[in-house]
Structure formats: structure tokens, C-alpha cells
Scaffold this motif. Structure first.
Motif, short mmCIF file in Angstrom:
data_model
loop_
_atom_site.label_atom_id
_atom_site.label_comp_id
_atom_site.label_asym_id
_atom_site.label_seq_id
_atom_site.Cartn_x
_atom_site.Cartn_y
_atom_site.Cartn_z
N LYS A 1 54.65 -32.46 -88.75
CA LYS A 1 53.64 -30.65 -89.28
C LYS A 1 52.46 -31.14 -88.85
CE LYS A 1 57.01 -30.21 -93.39
NZ LYS A 1 56.17 -29.94 -95.10
N GLY A 2 51.03 -30.14 -89.65
CA GLY A 2 49.80 -30.63 -88.71
C GLY A 2 49.30 -31.53 -88.95
N ASN A 3 49.85 -32.80 -89.69
CA ASN A 3 48.67 -34.15 -89.75
C ASN A 3 48.89 -34.30 -88.00
OD1 ASN A 3 51.49 -34.57 -89.95
ND2 ASN A 3 51.06 -36.69 -90.91
N GLN A 4 49.79 -34.49 -87.21
CA GLN A 4 49.81 -34.27 -85.76
C GLN A 4 50.04 -33.51 -84.66
OE1 GLN A 4 50.06 -36.88 -84.84
NE2 GLN A 4 50.36 -38.84 -85.64
N LYS A 5 48.80 -32.64 -85.17
CA LYS A 5 48.68 -31.55 -84.13
C LYS A 5 49.30 -31.56 -83.08
CE LYS A 5 44.29 -30.16 -87.51
NZ LYS A 5 43.24 -29.53 -87.48
N HIS A 6 48.69 -32.48 -81.92
CA HIS A 6 49.25 -32.65 -80.76
C HIS A 6 50.61 -32.51 -80.52
CE1 HIS A 6 45.52 -32.40 -79.64
NE2 HIS A 6 44.90 -33.15 -80.06
N LEU A 7 51.13 -33.23 -81.11
CA LEU A 7 52.50 -33.51 -81.00
C LEU A 7 53.31 -32.22 -81.81
CD1 LEU A 7 55.96 -34.94 -80.66
CD2 LEU A 7 54.68 -36.04 -82.62
N ARG B 1 52.77 -28.87 -81.36
CA ARG B 1 52.32 -27.71 -80.82
C ARG B 1 53.11 -28.40 -79.11
NH1 ARG B 1 47.01 -28.86 -79.26
NH2 ARG B 1 46.28 -27.32 -81.52
N GLN B 2 53.02 -29.30 -79.26
CA GLN B 2 54.68 -30.19 -77.52
C GLN B 2 55.41 -29.18 -78.02
OE1 GLN B 2 54.81 -33.40 -77.06
NE2 GLN B 2 55.04 -34.00 -75.08
N LEU B 3 56.14 -29.52 -79.11
CA LEU B 3 57.65 -29.32 -79.60
C LEU B 3 57.28 -27.51 -80.21
CD1 LEU B 3 57.90 -32.00 -83.02
CD2 LEU B 3 58.85 -31.96 -80.68
N THR B 4 56.69 -27.38 -80.87
CA THR B 4 56.79 -25.39 -81.07
C THR B 4 56.65 -24.64 -79.54
OG1 THR B 4 54.71 -25.54 -81.04
CG2 THR B 4 56.20 -25.84 -83.00
N SER B 5 56.61 -25.60 -78.82
CA SER B 5 56.18 -24.68 -77.25
C SER B 5 57.41 -24.70 -76.44
CB SER B 5 54.72 -25.23 -76.63
OG SER B 5 54.79 -26.60 -76.58
N LEU B 6 58.21 -25.83 -76.65
CA LEU B 6 59.54 -26.16 -75.87
C LEU B 6 59.58 -24.68 -76.18
CD1 LEU B 6 60.30 -29.94 -77.23
CD2 LEU B 6 59.67 -29.10 -75.41
N PRO B 7 61.09 -24.93 -74.75
CA PRO B 7 61.67 -23.99 -74.33
C PRO B 7 63.04 -23.38 -75.61
CG PRO B 7 61.99 -25.32 -72.94
CD PRO B 7 60.95 -25.85 -73.51
N THR C 1 61.37 -22.57 -90.02
CA THR C 1 61.77 -23.91 -89.05
C THR C 1 60.89 -25.47 -89.13
OG1 THR C 1 61.82 -21.90 -87.39
CG2 THR C 1 61.04 -24.25 -86.21
N VAL C 2 61.56 -26.06 -89.21
CA VAL C 2 61.06 -27.59 -89.47
C VAL C 2 61.63 -28.07 -88.20
CG1 VAL C 2 61.79 -29.78 -90.27
CG2 VAL C 2 61.76 -27.43 -91.69
N CYS C 3 60.45 -28.67 -86.93
CA CYS C 3 60.29 -29.80 -86.16
C CYS C 3 60.14 -31.35 -86.63
CB CYS C 3 59.36 -29.54 -85.05
SG CYS C 3 59.00 -27.81 -84.56
N ALA C 4 61.06 -32.06 -86.29
CA ALA C 4 61.03 -33.46 -85.93
C ALA C 4 61.56 -33.85 -84.24
CB ALA C 4 62.42 -33.52 -86.85
N VAL C 5 61.39 -36.00 -84.76
CA VAL C 5 61.50 -36.26 -83.58
C VAL C 5 62.01 -37.59 -84.36
CG1 VAL C 5 59.08 -35.60 -82.31
CG2 VAL C 5 59.36 -37.87 -83.43
N THR C 6 62.81 -38.02 -82.35
CA THR C 6 63.37 -39.60 -83.04
C THR C 6 63.79 -40.38 -82.62
OG1 THR C 6 65.23 -40.10 -84.10
CG2 THR C 6 65.54 -38.16 -82.40
N SER C 7 63.50 -41.16 -82.88
CA SER C 7 63.73 -42.11 -81.87
C SER C 7 65.23 -42.91 -80.99
CB SER C 7 63.36 -44.29 -82.24
OG SER C 7 64.53 -44.22 -83.15
N LEU C 8 65.80 -42.41 -81.86
CA LEU C 8 67.40 -42.44 -81.58
C LEU C 8 67.99 -41.24 -80.32
CD1 LEU C 8 69.40 -41.06 -84.43
CD2 LEU C 8 69.29 -43.72 -83.05
#
Length: 221
Positions: free
Chosen positions: A55-61, A63-69, A127-134
Motif C-alpha cells: 500500500k502507500g507505505n511503499q510508494k515506489h513499489l 507505483r511499480q506494481l500498478t504500472s504493470l500491464p 484492487t489489492v497488490c502484493a509481492v512474494t518471494s515465491l
């Protein structure tokens, strides 16, 4: 683990899994508050994996996720559930992305939740964004979706404590009082759930009208 009144949950992130001897291969899920680089590095150092909400506490990340196609990324999963007076459809997309702006992140995740209130007919889309190390080889989309749903199940329990019991507004701060009251709230929720209750707030109002009802619920008649 108790959180000191002069700090927040972030400081408890590492001490809590420190109580577990072996985390190798374990998948840790966390909400956006714990999407911290230090937390990710800690888990990777212990050979564990993570799935964290962004969410907003990782603004650059974010932004990167929401800009993906995402429109060009195929839908990999869809589930439908009806509960608590609403129907919900979840759609999940997962993509392997290089150079994600988070330690050890290998895949980007997008989940769209479409909720419809069955009484009012009102529909909301989140819409929820997330990342994983998997990696894609280590976990299928269905497995990732199940892990996230499991996390939200726990969050829903905390939501009941925060909203129905107004736990966040409690003025109890000293000694064992906060933990004791949290235990009583969990007992009440558990007893009502075991009795088949789906609306905790309504059940609390009903039991408050007659002191014999909660005693019967606990088998103390």
C-alpha cells in the motif's frame, strides 16, 4: 505477542518468529504495515518466504506494481463466495517480474475483489497488490490465492474485535488488563461462532438482553 503502548506492531515482527526454531520453507503472510525491507531481509535470512500486501507505505513499489500491464496478463484464478449478507468474486493475476523494488521479491500479484451487498445491491470493486518471494515453480497461483485468503480470514477476526468490540478505543493500558480483555473477547467470539452465529453484533445485543442467555451459551445453566 503484546505490543508496548509506546510502539507499534512493527517492532514485534522479528521477535515473534524468533520464537520458532526453524522457519525454512515457511511462508509468512503479512499486511501492509509489515511490508518493510528489514522484515523481508530477516525472513530471507532465515530461509523463509513471504507474501505481503503493498500500500502507500511503499510508494515506489506500489507505483511499480500498478504500472504493470495487468490487462495483458492472463487471469489465473477466480473464486466466488457468499457470506455475511454479501457475495464476493475474487480474481487473481500473478506475474514474474524482474527488478521488483523489494528485497527478494520474485512475483507481483493483483487481486480484484468485487463485492455485492445482497440487500442493497450495491457493488464495490477493490484492487489489492502484493509481492512474494515465491517463484512460479515454488507455488501455483491457486496456492498463493489460498495463502492470501487464509491471511484475510485472520484479519476478519481482528476486524470484529476492532469494530464490534471497539477494542482500539479501549483505555486499558496497564498490567495484564489489555491481554485479559482480549482473551474475553476471543472467548465470546469463539463461543458464538461455535453456536452457529454469523452476525456477532446482533448476537451480542440479543445476549445482553437476558443474562441467562450467555450462561446457557457457555453451558453454565
Amino acid at each position: 505477542m503484546d505490543v508496548s503502548e509506546k510502539t507499534n506492531e512493527i517492532t514485534c515482527f522479528q521477535p515473534l518468529p524468533d520464537t520458532v526454531a526453524d522457519l525454512a520453507g515457511t511462508v509468512i503472510t503479512a499486511d501492509a504495515m509489515h511490508t518493510q525491507r528489514e522484515h523481508a531481509a530477516y525472513l530471507l535470512g532465515r530461509k523463509a518466504h513471504y507474501i505481503v500486501i503493498v500500500k502507500g507505505n511503499q510508494k515506489h513499489l506500489r507505483r511499480q506494481l500498478t504500472s504493470l500491464p495487468w490487462k495483458d496478463i492472463p487471469l489465473l484464478g477466480r473464486t466466488k463466495q457468499t457470506s455475511h449478507g454479501r457475495s464476493e468474486i475474487r480474481r487473481i493475476k500473478v506475474a514474474t517480474v524482474k527488478n521488483l523494488l523489494f528485497p527478494g521479491a520474485r512475483q507481483a500479484i493483483q487481486i480484484k475483489r468485487r463485492r455485492t451487498d445482497r440487500k442493497t445491491g450495491k457493488t464495490t470493486i477493490t484492487t489489492v497488490c502484493a509481492v512474494t518471494s515465491l517463484t512460479a515453480e515454488q507455488a501455483t497461483c491457486a496456492q498463493i490465492a489460498a495463502l492470501i485468503r487464509g491471511h484475510w480470514t485472520i484479519e476478519a477476526r481482528h476486524h470484529v474485535r476492532d469494530t464490534t468490540f471497539t477494542e482500539d478505543a479501549s483505555q486499558l493500558r496497564t498490567g495484564n488488563a489489555p491481554r485479559t480483555m482480549a482473551t474475553w473477547r476471543n472467548l465470546a467470539i469463539g463461543a458464538l461462532k461455535l453456536n452457529g452465529t454469523t452476525n456477532i453484533a446482533a448476537a451480542l445485543r440479543r445476549n445482553a438482553r437476558d443474562p441467562r442467555r450467555p450462561l446457557a451459551l457457555l453451558g453454565l445453566t
